[in-house]
Design an enzyme around this catalytic site. Structure first.
Site, mmCIF file in Angstrom:
data_model
loop_
_atom_site.group_PDB
_atom_site.id
_atom_site.type_symbol
_atom_site.label_atom_id
_atom_site.label_comp_id
_atom_site.label_asym_id
_atom_site.label_seq_id
_atom_site.Cartn_x
_atom_site.Cartn_y
_atom_site.Cartn_z
ATOM 1 N N HIS A 81 13.572 18.801 22.542
ATOM 2 C CA HIS A 81 14.384 17.749 22.350
ATOM 3 C C HIS A 81 14.993 17.454 23.815
ATOM 4 O O HIS A 81 14.513 18.027 24.797
ATOM 5 C CB HIS A 81 15.371 18.049 21.318
ATOM 6 C CG HIS A 81 16.268 19.248 21.570
ATOM 7 N ND1 HIS A 81 15.881 20.648 21.672
ATOM 8 C CD2 HIS A 81 17.568 19.284 22.192
ATOM 9 C CE1 HIS A 81 16.964 21.307 22.158
ATOM 10 N NE2 HIS A 81 17.792 21.025 22.331
ATOM 11 N N HIS A 134 18.120 17.534 25.178
ATOM 12 C CA HIS A 134 19.336 18.320 25.885
ATOM 13 C C HIS A 134 18.588 18.869 27.172
ATOM 14 O O HIS A 134 17.485 19.529 27.243
ATOM 15 C CB HIS A 134 19.691 19.479 25.120
ATOM 16 C CG HIS A 134 20.448 18.694 24.026
ATOM 17 N ND1 HIS A 134 21.017 19.330 22.990
ATOM 18 C CD2 HIS A 134 21.502 17.790 23.828
ATOM 19 C CE1 HIS A 134 22.037 18.749 22.334
ATOM 20 N NE2 HIS A 134 22.304 17.641 22.979
ATOM 21 N N ASP A 156 19.136 21.714 28.708
ATOM 22 C CA ASP A 156 18.923 22.918 28.906
ATOM 23 C C ASP A 156 17.436 23.340 28.174
ATOM 24 O O ASP A 156 16.857 24.532 27.898
ATOM 25 C CB ASP A 156 19.911 24.123 28.045
ATOM 26 C CG ASP A 156 20.412 23.707 26.515
ATOM 27 O OD1 ASP A 156 20.004 22.441 26.140
ATOM 28 O OD2 ASP A 156 20.637 24.698 25.818
ATOM 29 N N HIS A 157 16.911 22.288 27.608
ATOM 30 C CA HIS A 157 15.506 22.507 27.026
ATOM 31 C C HIS A 157 14.501 21.454 28.013
ATOM 32 O O HIS A 157 13.260 21.799 27.716
ATOM 33 C CB HIS A 157 15.518 21.870 25.712
ATOM 34 C CG HIS A 157 16.043 23.008 24.930
ATOM 35 N ND1 HIS A 157 15.462 23.832 23.949
ATOM 36 C CD2 HIS A 157 17.542 23.220 24.724
ATOM 37 C CE1 HIS A 157 16.185 24.624 23.335
ATOM 38 N NE2 HIS A 157 17.553 24.084 23.594
ATOM 39 N N HIS A 191 19.677 18.476 14.341
ATOM 40 C CA HIS A 191 20.225 18.798 15.681
ATOM 41 C C HIS A 191 20.660 17.457 16.585
ATOM 42 O O HIS A 191 21.752 17.454 16.620
ATOM 43 C CB HIS A 191 19.319 19.658 16.591
ATOM 44 C CG HIS A 191 19.667 20.195 17.946
ATOM 45 N ND1 HIS A 191 20.847 20.980 17.696
ATOM 46 C CD2 HIS A 191 19.525 20.000 19.201
ATOM 47 C CE1 HIS A 191 21.368 21.328 19.038
ATOM 48 N NE2 HIS A 191 20.394 20.768 19.744
ATOM 49 N N ASP A 217 15.937 23.931 19.215
ATOM 50 C CA ASP A 217 17.406 23.870 18.588
ATOM 51 C C ASP A 217 17.353 22.916 17.151
ATOM 52 O O ASP A 217 16.682 22.309 17.096
ATOM 53 C CB ASP A 217 18.493 23.424 19.457
ATOM 54 C CG ASP A 217 18.583 24.202 20.614
ATOM 55 O OD1 ASP A 217 18.046 25.299 20.567
ATOM 56 O OD2 ASP A 217 19.321 23.678 21.438
ATOM 57 N N GLU A 271 15.634 29.788 17.593
ATOM 58 C CA GLU A 271 16.845 29.793 18.333
ATOM 59 C C GLU A 271 18.166 30.797 17.668
ATOM 60 O O GLU A 271 17.811 30.896 16.262
ATOM 61 C CB GLU A 271 17.549 28.537 18.654
ATOM 62 C CG GLU A 271 17.937 27.799 17.262
ATOM 63 C CD GLU A 271 19.295 27.208 17.323
ATOM 64 O OE1 GLU A 271 20.095 27.857 17.870
ATOM 65 O OE2 GLU A 271 19.673 26.028 16.994
ATOM 66 N N HIS A 305 17.428 32.051 22.581
ATOM 67 C CA HIS A 305 18.439 31.060 23.096
ATOM 68 C C HIS A 305 19.549 31.602 22.263
ATOM 69 O O HIS A 305 20.299 30.989 21.183
ATOM 70 C CB HIS A 305 18.087 29.652 22.222
ATOM 71 C CG HIS A 305 18.851 28.480 22.772
ATOM 72 N ND1 HIS A 305 20.150 28.594 21.987
ATOM 73 C CD2 HIS A 305 18.586 27.659 23.378
ATOM 74 C CE1 HIS A 305 20.757 27.257 22.496
ATOM 75 N NE2 HIS A 305 19.835 26.657 23.566
#
Length: 485
Positions: free
Chosen positions: A67, A69, A71-72, A158, A179, A204, A424
């Site tokens: 996805h 975000h 941090d991904h 999410h 996530d 996660e 995660h």
């Protein structure tokens, strides 16, 4: 047969998700994120683990982004355009469309405001070049990467476009959740997948030990906190990411303002609302059924009581509510406004999501919302900040809680013996959830740290076709085994 797993990020940590998996002789990178708590080389995964000489294209067979975000996905342009990876990359259609917006925002904050040199980062053009190489995919579409090597995305809730990915190479398979959220909300449905029976489920575990209160109670609490603050003349800051929880909370406040007739202005970071609405219109099929049903009459994301914010409004007297990015107060408008509003005890800051260690948001929450003096980051001017405003952590994070994680395990694995790996999450919380999984399901469960490699042995039967109508069973000579002619 073995599956080999090494986290380069998100191993006993939240941030820079990057999981290396070797399955059936194929090397796969699951996500390629950055860590919002660092501005130095630690913000990116240590790709030297893969190779110190480069040649990543020859070593990695596939990259999957779950996805948008950061941090991904925040390291992806660095991995492709700076380090030279040029192999296959897949993400869903909304993820591919929205990623460049957040990446460019991150680049601007890092380079233009924090002084990170562009050679240690990536340029706007490199973001565009990277996105051109990503292949979009549809939900539950089976994609053949090579012969006997396939992937299939499933709805993860999410955020818009988030997906869990099922990966099969030969007889071995894994399910990587990225996530996900097992609870539907105002604009997205809950995560779902088939009975996949993977050899390994990588999930996660952000809220590994948390069972959240009902959504209705959290919404009521937030509305009470906000309305009390503004009725007393205070200002409310709600740090959010541009897409995701932002839309969820805007829907909540917009409906409440409509019901109660409140005239206090609600603002959203300028420009982001319009972009968000564009993508929600474009990908309305990813939202929940209620949003789809009402879309033909009215786009619920055309908010009636929320307007764009101008930086000149920061010092404007009187009450107001502001949604500002980013969500962890690690730079940008949210940190700028926080520095201005935090010294007044009339004001309120609501933190609706998870804050990674090392961010200002994490530091603010760690004191339990009590008044404190904070040392501001050097790249944000340094100095000490007296925080006298009220700080409330009302979790609207769209991650599965402990109950949701256990539910997904039941949903995905059926009764076949499989392995579970937690990523995660925070180490001590993962340990507690790991023991619970072992006790309740009797499954092997792992929680490797960054850089630690786990080898998982899998067993698969070999299909045999008998050439005669019946054969004598060697173990029980009097029995006959029927076979097709």
């Amino acid at each position: 047969m073995q599956i080999k797993v090494t986290p380069l990020g998100a191993g006993q940590d939240v941030g820079k998700s990057c999981i290396l998996v070797t399955i059936g002789g194929k090397n796969i990178m699951l996500d390629c994120g950055m860590h919002p708590g660092y501005n130095d080389e630690r913000r990116f995964p240590d790709f030297r683990y893969i190779s110190k000489e480069g040649n990543f294209t020859g070593l990695i067979d596939l990259v999957i982004i779950s996805h948008f975000h950061l941090d991904h996905c925040g390291s992806l342009p660095y991995f492709t355009e700076v380090l030279g990876y040029d192999g296959p990359m897949y993400a869903t259609h909304p993820t591919k469309a929205i990623m460049p917006i957040l990446l460019e925002d991150y680049r601007k904050i890092s380079v233009e405001r924090r002084g990170v040199e562009e050679k240690d980062m990536f340029s706007s053009q490199q973001i565009k070049d990277c996105m051109m190489k990503v292949t979009p995919c549809a939900l539950e579409e089976t994609i053949m990467i090579e012969e006997d090597f396939e992937i299939r995305p499933y709805y993860a809730g999410h955020v818009l476009g988030a997906a869990m990915f099922y990966i099969r190479v030969g007889q071995q398979s894994i399910l990587y959740t990225g996530d996900y959220n097992m609870t539907p909300d105002r604009h997205l449905g809950s995560a779902r997948c088939d009975k996949l029976r993977p050899d390994l489920l990588i999930t996660e575990s952000t809220y590994a030990t948390t069972i959240r209160e009902s959504k209705r109670w959290r919404e009521r609490d937030m509305l009470n906190q906000v309305s009390e603050c503004v009725r007393n003349g205070g200002k409310v800051l709600i740090p959010v990411f541009a897409l995701g929880r932002a839309q969820e909370l805007c829907l909540l406040l917009d409906a409440f303002w409509e019901r109660t007739g409140l005239k206090v202005p609600i603002y959203f970071s300028a420009g982001l609302t319009e972009k968000a609405n564009l993508y929600y219109k474009m990908y309305i099929s990813w939202t929940n059924q209620k949003i789809k049903d009402t879309f033909v009459k009215r786009n619920v994301f055309d908010f009636q009581h929320i307007q764009p914010f101008d930086r000149a409004f920061i010092d404007r007297p009187g009450p107001m509510v502001l949604f500002a990015t980013p969500g962890m107060l690690h730079g940008g408008l949210s940190m700028e406004v926080f520095k201005k509003w935090a010294p007044s005890d009339k004001n309120l800051v609501i933190m609706p999501g998870y804050c990674v260690a090392g961010t200002l948001g994490h530091k603010v929450l760690s004191n339990g919302g009590k008044p404190q003096i904070i040392d501001m980051p050097r790249d944000e001017g340094g100095g000490k900040l007296h925080v006298r405003c009220k700080i409330k952590h009302l979790s609207f994070s769209a991650h599965a809680d402990a109950k949701g994680i256990m539910t997904l395990i039941k949903q995905a694995i059926s009764v076949d013996p499989v392995n579970v790996m937690l990523v995660h999450g925070e180490r001590h919380k993962m340990e507690a959830l790991k023991e619970r999984i072992k006790t309740e399901f009797g499954l092997p469960c792992y929680d490797p740290a960054n850089g630690a490699t786990t080898y998982i042995t899998t067993f698969h039967g070999v299909p045999v076709q008998l050439s005669t109508r019946s054969a004598t069973c060697s173990r029980f000579p009097g029995w006959a085994v029927e076979s097709d002619p």
